[in-house]
Structures are given as C-alpha cells and as structure tokens.
Design a protein around this motif. Structure first.
Motif, PDB file in Angstrom:
ATOM      1  N   ARG A 152      29.685  66.178  59.922  1.00 57.62           N
ATOM      2  CA  ARG A 152      29.899  65.364  58.728  1.00 57.62           C
ATOM      3  C   ARG A 152      30.164  66.309  57.554  1.00 57.62           C
ATOM      4  O   ARG A 152      29.809  67.472  57.593  1.00 57.62           O
ATOM      5  CB  ARG A 152      28.654  64.523  58.428  1.00 57.62           C
ATOM      6  CG  ARG A 152      28.245  63.597  59.561  1.00 57.62           C
ATOM      7  CD  ARG A 152      26.987  62.812  59.179  1.00 57.62           C
ATOM      8  NE  ARG A 152      25.802  63.646  59.106  1.00 57.62           N
ATOM      9  CZ  ARG A 152      24.665  63.275  58.538  1.00 57.62           C
ATOM     10  NH1 ARG A 152      24.581  62.089  57.942  1.00 57.62           N
ATOM     11  NH2 ARG A 152      23.617  64.082  58.528  1.00 57.62           N
ATOM     12  N   GLU A 153      30.770  65.784  56.518  1.00 57.53           N
ATOM     13  CA  GLU A 153      31.014  66.632  55.352  1.00 57.53           C
ATOM     14  C   GLU A 153      30.464  66.002  54.089  1.00 57.53           C
ATOM     15  O   GLU A 153      30.329  64.780  53.982  1.00 57.53           O
ATOM     16  CB  GLU A 153      32.500  66.919  55.177  1.00 57.53           C
ATOM     17  CG  GLU A 153      32.929  68.363  55.313  1.00 57.53           C
ATOM     18  CD  GLU A 153      31.922  69.437  54.917  1.00 57.53           C
ATOM     19  OE1 GLU A 153      31.084  69.234  54.010  1.00 57.53           O
ATOM     20  OE2 GLU A 153      31.972  70.515  55.518  1.00 57.53           O
ATOM     21  N   ARG A 186      31.228  71.673  48.951  1.00 52.55           N
ATOM     22  CA  ARG A 186      30.521  72.735  49.654  1.00 52.55           C
ATOM     23  C   ARG A 186      31.001  74.065  49.077  1.00 52.55           C
ATOM     24  O   ARG A 186      32.209  74.314  49.011  1.00 52.55           O
ATOM     25  CB  ARG A 186      30.803  72.663  51.156  1.00 52.55           C
ATOM     26  CG  ARG A 186      30.026  73.685  51.990  1.00 52.55           C
ATOM     27  CD  ARG A 186      30.343  73.553  53.464  1.00 52.55           C
ATOM     28  NE  ARG A 186      29.767  72.350  54.052  1.00 52.55           N
ATOM     29  CZ  ARG A 186      28.533  72.270  54.528  1.00 52.55           C
ATOM     30  NH1 ARG A 186      27.728  73.319  54.476  1.00 52.55           N
ATOM     31  NH2 ARG A 186      28.096  71.140  55.057  1.00 52.55           N
ATOM     32  N   ALA A 214      24.420  68.506  59.282  1.00 53.01           N
ATOM     33  CA  ALA A 214      25.833  68.127  59.274  1.00 53.01           C
ATOM     34  C   ALA A 214      26.259  67.598  60.645  1.00 53.01           C
ATOM     35  O   ALA A 214      27.190  66.803  60.762  1.00 53.01           O
ATOM     36  CB  ALA A 214      26.695  69.325  58.878  1.00 53.01           C
ATOM     37  N   LEU A 270      28.911  76.557  58.755  1.00 49.52           N
ATOM     38  CA  LEU A 270      28.327  75.687  57.732  1.00 49.52           C
ATOM     39  C   LEU A 270      26.867  76.079  57.548  1.00 49.52           C
ATOM     40  O   LEU A 270      26.108  76.169  58.517  1.00 49.52           O
ATOM     41  CB  LEU A 270      28.420  74.226  58.157  1.00 49.52           C
ATOM     42  CG  LEU A 270      29.819  73.678  58.468  1.00 49.52           C
ATOM     43  CD1 LEU A 270      29.728  72.184  58.785  1.00 49.52           C
ATOM     44  CD2 LEU A 270      30.768  73.923  57.313  1.00 49.52           C
ATOM     45  N   HIS A 293      24.810  73.635  49.670  1.00 45.22           N
ATOM     46  CA  HIS A 293      25.462  73.711  50.984  1.00 45.22           C
ATOM     47  C   HIS A 293      26.649  74.654  50.861  1.00 45.22           C
ATOM     48  O   HIS A 293      27.415  74.570  49.893  1.00 45.22           O
ATOM     49  CB  HIS A 293      25.915  72.322  51.434  1.00 45.22           C
ATOM     50  CG  HIS A 293      24.783  71.354  51.604  1.00 45.22           C
ATOM     51  ND1 HIS A 293      24.180  71.108  52.816  1.00 45.22           N
ATOM     52  CD2 HIS A 293      24.125  70.592  50.697  1.00 45.22           C
ATOM     53  CE1 HIS A 293      23.206  70.222  52.653  1.00 45.22           C
ATOM     54  NE2 HIS A 293      23.149  69.893  51.381  1.00 45.22           N
ATOM     55  N   TRP A 295      19.959  66.378  53.055  1.00 41.88           N
ATOM     56  CA  TRP A 295      21.364  65.963  53.211  1.00 41.88           C
ATOM     57  C   TRP A 295      21.565  64.568  52.624  1.00 41.88           C
ATOM     58  O   TRP A 295      22.513  64.327  51.865  1.00 41.88           O
ATOM     59  CB  TRP A 295      21.754  65.986  54.685  1.00 41.88           C
ATOM     60  CG  TRP A 295      23.163  65.500  54.937  1.00 41.88           C
ATOM     61  CD1 TRP A 295      23.608  64.203  54.945  1.00 41.88           C
ATOM     62  CD2 TRP A 295      24.311  66.309  55.171  1.00 41.88           C
ATOM     63  NE1 TRP A 295      24.958  64.152  55.187  1.00 41.88           N
ATOM     64  CE2 TRP A 295      25.416  65.435  55.332  1.00 41.88           C
ATOM     65  CE3 TRP A 295      24.525  67.682  55.288  1.00 41.88           C
ATOM     66  CZ2 TRP A 295      26.705  65.908  55.584  1.00 41.88           C
ATOM     67  CZ3 TRP A 295      25.811  68.143  55.540  1.00 41.88           C
ATOM     68  CH2 TRP A 295      26.883  67.263  55.684  1.00 41.88           C
ATOM     69  N   SER A 308      23.846  63.623  49.452  1.00 43.54           N
ATOM     70  CA  SER A 308      24.999  62.736  49.645  1.00 43.54           C
ATOM     71  C   SER A 308      24.727  61.332  49.098  1.00 43.54           C
ATOM     72  O   SER A 308      25.521  60.418  49.311  1.00 43.54           O
ATOM     73  CB  SER A 308      25.347  62.647  51.134  1.00 43.54           C
ATOM     74  OG  SER A 308      24.265  62.103  51.866  1.00 43.54           O
TER      75      SER A 308
END
Length: 536
Positions: free
Chosen positions: A195-196, A200, A245, A291, A313, A525, A529
């Motif tokens: 996932r993004e 970043r 991620a 990542l 991140h 995360w 997000s």
C-alpha cells in the motif's frame, strides 16, 4: 428471544454465584503452577473491574488440579505477622480442565514424563501404546477419573527422545508452535503489492547501513547519520522495514502473524512469523530500494541527550550490509576490509562515539539495570539437524551501538503514542516482588556471604552487580538475580519498565519478527493515513 433469555439467566446465575463466593471468601480463577510444586491463581474479574491480587496456593493445597485449570479457591485466613505476604488459598474444586492434550516421554512403569515441567513429574498411562516404545516422545490425551486423578492415553507417536528432529517436533507440539508456511503461502505472500501513503520521503541519498549477526536472515533495521542544525547536534536515522505497507490489519497474513506472535528461532528450525518469501522482499537488503518507517533522533553531541525525535515514512537504499564481527574488529583495532570507504569508517566512528554518550546519559538519567549476561547459543544445522557447536558471547560495542539506537527509537514512539492519543502497546516491567527479592537476598547471604541491600532500588541493583568479582560464580549469581525479577510484558497503557527505568516505552523496531511491533506499525500507518485506528 429464547437465546437472549438464556444468556440473561446465565449472567444472573453467575453474578449470584460470585456474590455467594465473596461472602464465603471463595474465588474462581486460572491456576499457574511452578516447577517447585506450588501455584498461583489469577482471579477472574468482569470487564472494567479492578484486577485482583493473585492467590498463592501452597503445594499441599493444590490437590489434583493441573496447570491451566479453572479452579475454585477457598481463601485461607491470614496468619498473624504474615498480613503483608498477600492472600493464600486452598483449591476446593476444579471447574474446568485447562488442557485436553499434552506431550511427554514414555518411561518405565507404564508412565509418561510430561515435557512441560509445570505439570506433574509423572502421569499414569492407560490404554494401548499405538506402537510407542520406552524413550519415545508421544502426544497423549488427558483423562480424569471420578476423583479427578489424571491419566493419559497415546494419540500420536512423535519420535525418539534425544534425536534432535524428534525433540523439536515434541517442543512444537507441546507449545502449539505453528509450522513453517507452505510453498503456496510463500507464493501468495511474494505477490503482495505494498500500500502507499500520500507522501513518502526520499532518503536514498543517505549513507544507510545494516549491522547484524553474520548469519542473520531478517534485516528489519538500519542506521544512518546526518549533521544537525548546528555543530553541537547530530541526527541518527533509525530505519525500520515498513511492514505495515504490506500487512494490513485483519488481512490473511496479519491473522497468521497474530497466531504465531513472533518468529521462533529453535536450534535447527526457524519458524518465521511472516512467510519467508515476504520477509525476503521487505527486508532492508543492501543494494536495493526499500520502504522504511524511520525515526530521526536529534542528539546533543557532548551529552548524548536525545533532544528531539521525528517519525516519517521513507524510501531508503542500504549501501552497506555489515556484521558485528567486522564492526567490532574495526572498533577494537581500527582495521577494516579493503572495500570499506573513508565515509563508512567515519560513520561508524561517529556512531560509536555518539552512542557511548547516549548510554552514559541514559545511565545517569534513567539508572537502567546493566545486567550483561553471556548469551549461549546452540549452533545447529537446519538441513540435517546436526549440532555444530556452542556459541558463548557477551554484548560488545558493535551490538551496543545498534541497541542504543533501537532503545531511543522505541522510547520516541512510546512518547508519541501518548502525546497523540494513539492506542498502542507498551512494554512494561513491574517492580520486583518483595518476597522473591527477599528469597534471593537470603541465598546470597547464606551461600555467598553477600548482603545485596534493597534490590527494589535500581541504584542498589547496579551497585550490587558492579561489586561482583569476575569468576565462575558471577554468571550464576546474575542468572539467579534475573530469575528473581518479574518478567517484562505488554500492556495497553504505559507503565514503568523497571529494568530500563522508563515510564513510556513501546516496541517498534522489529515488526518482521514480533507481532506487538507490527501492531504499533499498523496503528501509526492508520494514523498517518487518517484511517480508523484499532481501539483494542
């Protein structure tokens, strides 16, 4: 409606029984046995109720209860002069058996010796042996007669005790360790697409290194060093594989990881928390873009004090995959492989200097317990389960450099969780139990002629450790001290970590091999997000 009425009736009956029990000083709870034959019962409480102190059960009052059983306990009247020792009790009834199966070795006399030392030394075998012979590991089904006396019957033969593969099979069966992932799981995990986030940071221009054992399989942490805002500051980058991620909460491999809880490194048999193919793709391997979830720590160059922390991140590229042996040789002798560049040598030298100061500042401010015990590892081939030898080592500065940075990152994340009201897990370590410390002090006095002092005080603990002369007795004494201290655990609310002297400490730095760390990564995360957080 009928189901609801039945549930309500059961709740009313249970509440009435609990009230009746309280009037007669009787409680219910799970029994945890010690190897010495006594036990403790943790009373069951309703959600939201205040936890009740564990009840000590002397060996003579265990009866036929076994480790893990749900039992009813009669609280004994406190003897005069022992009021500060906590409650003691006698088991009067076994309400529910805690286990139906166990693993043990078949011995002479038609008996089984359980692998788990918290169970009785021997249990009578009943029924057919199903081909099992004396000296075999067997899985058995547990039975109780009308008087609660345990016996067992063979359900599966695991192999010959003393053969490494069979011994490992027995350990896995007894402690319900999950087997390695299947090849189908590995193929599915290898195909996962990360996932993004909306943004970043690109940190691929930083000189990032990993420092691990020579035979390391997972690379979930890396370090970099950057100049600070002024000459008195330096910034250490702690880069952790951004596992969240790839592993979203409640996804298939998240559930698998939760069942395992951690990567288990048995001698000759590694049982990873995540599929090996996934671990390989998300590890911070040298020469590839990875990542990462990074914590940048601003450090005072002179004092080693952590001045600030920033979490973000990143996209990184590990430039050097280093091992403890070569790094330690560089620290000790200044010698390095020909391939090492001046830039790399400078980074390592600065890391050593800064982390020494960080450790000194932490010792001054937090008075952590400096319990340096030798680590003994059995070296065993994973291919054919041959014992290759033993490895005995104590922590050196090459390990301390990494540890100091990981401790600082874990602390920074623990503080952030609290400041931003993010539900998370904290690593806690209760203060020493008075009775266990008194018992340890008695052993020191009687057997070694040493008076340790008040070991509930970390200063006294460190003074005691420093006073011990080097010699064969020292590791024995340190092991006894370690056993007298409570075990560290996880909690949803921050509390004291006695050994580290920290009040808000999380686990963040090993999400590939520890599920609590993965939970922390997933929470952060979701916070970053702006997704829904786990609440419990």
């Amino acid at each position: 409606m009928k189901k609801e009425k039945k549930k309500r009736l059961r709740r009313l009956i249970k509440r009435a029984e609990r009230r009746r029990s309280e009037r007669h000083e009787i409680v219910e709870g799970r029994l945890s046995m010690s190897r010495s034959g006594f036990g403790f019962v943790a009373p069951e409480v309703e959600e939201g109720e205040k936890p009740v102190e564990d009840i000590f059960i002397p060996a003579k009052f265990i009866g036929r209860a076994l480790d893990g059983d749900l039992v009813r306990v009669n609280i004994l009247q406190q003897r005069e002069g022992f009021e500060d020792k906590g409650p003691a009790g006698k088991i009067v009834e076994v309400l529910e058996h805690g286990r139906e199966e166990l693993v043990g070795e078949l011995v002479a006399g038609h008996q089984l010796r359980p692998l788990n030392t918290h169970l009785p030394e021997f249990i009578e075998l009943s029924g057919a042996r199903k081909g099992a012979k004396r000296g075999d590991w067997v899985r058995v089904r547990l039975h109780r007669d009308d008087h609660g006396e345990p016996s067992c019957s063979v359900s599966k033969v695991l192999g010959k005790a003393g053969e490494i593969a069979s011994d490992l099979d027995a350990v896995m069966a007894e402690f319900n360790l999950k087997p390695r992932y299947s090849e189908a799981d590995n193929l599915e995990a290898a195909a996962l697409v990360p996932r993004e986030l909306a943004s970043r940071e690109d940190a691929t221009n930083e000189l990032v290194v990993t420092i691990d054992p020579v035979d390391a399989k997972d690379f979930d942490d890396a370090l970099s060093l950057l100049p600070g805002k002024n000459a008195n500051e330096v910034v250490i980058g702690v880069h952790i594989s951004d596992v969240a991620a790839y592993i979203a909460p409640k996804s298939k491999f998240d559930r698998c990881a939760a069942e395992r809880g951690f990567s288990c490194y048995l001698p000759g048999r590694t049982l990873p928390m995540l599929p090996a193919a996934l671990t390989a793709s998300i590890s911070l391997a040298a020469g590839q873009k990875s990542l990462a979830h990074s914590v940048y720590l601003t450090i005072d160059r002179k004092t080693g004090k952590v001045l600030a922390a920033r979490r973000t991140h990143t996209l990184i590229e590990v430039k050097w995959r280093l091992d403890y042996e070569k790094v330690q040789e560089f620290f000790d002798k200044g010698s390095a492989p020909d391939a090492w560049t001046p830039e790399l040598k400078k980074l390592l030298s600065e890391l050593l200097d800064i982390t020494r100061r960080m450790r000194s500042e932490r010792r001054r401010a937090e008075e952590f317990i400096d319990l340096a015990l030798p680590e003994i590892r059995i070296l065993c081939s994973e291919n054919d389960n041959r014992i290759l030898g033993l490895s005995v080592k104590t922590a050196r500065e090459s390990e301390n450099v990494v540890e100091e940075c990981m401790l600082a990152a874990n602390s920074a994340v623990g503080v952030e969780l609290g400041e931003k009201s993010i539900a998370g897990l904290y690593r806690v370590h209760p203060e020493p139990d008075e009775e266990k410390i008194a018992e340890f002090s008695g052993v020191m006095s009687d057997s070694f002629g040493i008076v340790p002092g008040n070991l509930a005080d970390r200063k006294v603990v460190n003074k005691f450790i420093a006073s011990l002369p080097d010699g064969p007795q020292k590791p024995v004494i340190l092991n006894l001290l370690l056993r007298s201290l409570p075990r560290a655990g996880y909690a949803a609310k921050p509390a004291l970590h006695f050994g580290l002297g920290k009040g808000r400490y999380s686990h963040f730095t090993s999400p590939i091999r520890r599920y609590p760390d993965l939970i922390t990564h997933q929470q952060l995360w979701n916070f970053d997000s702006k997704s829904r957080l786990r609440s419990g």
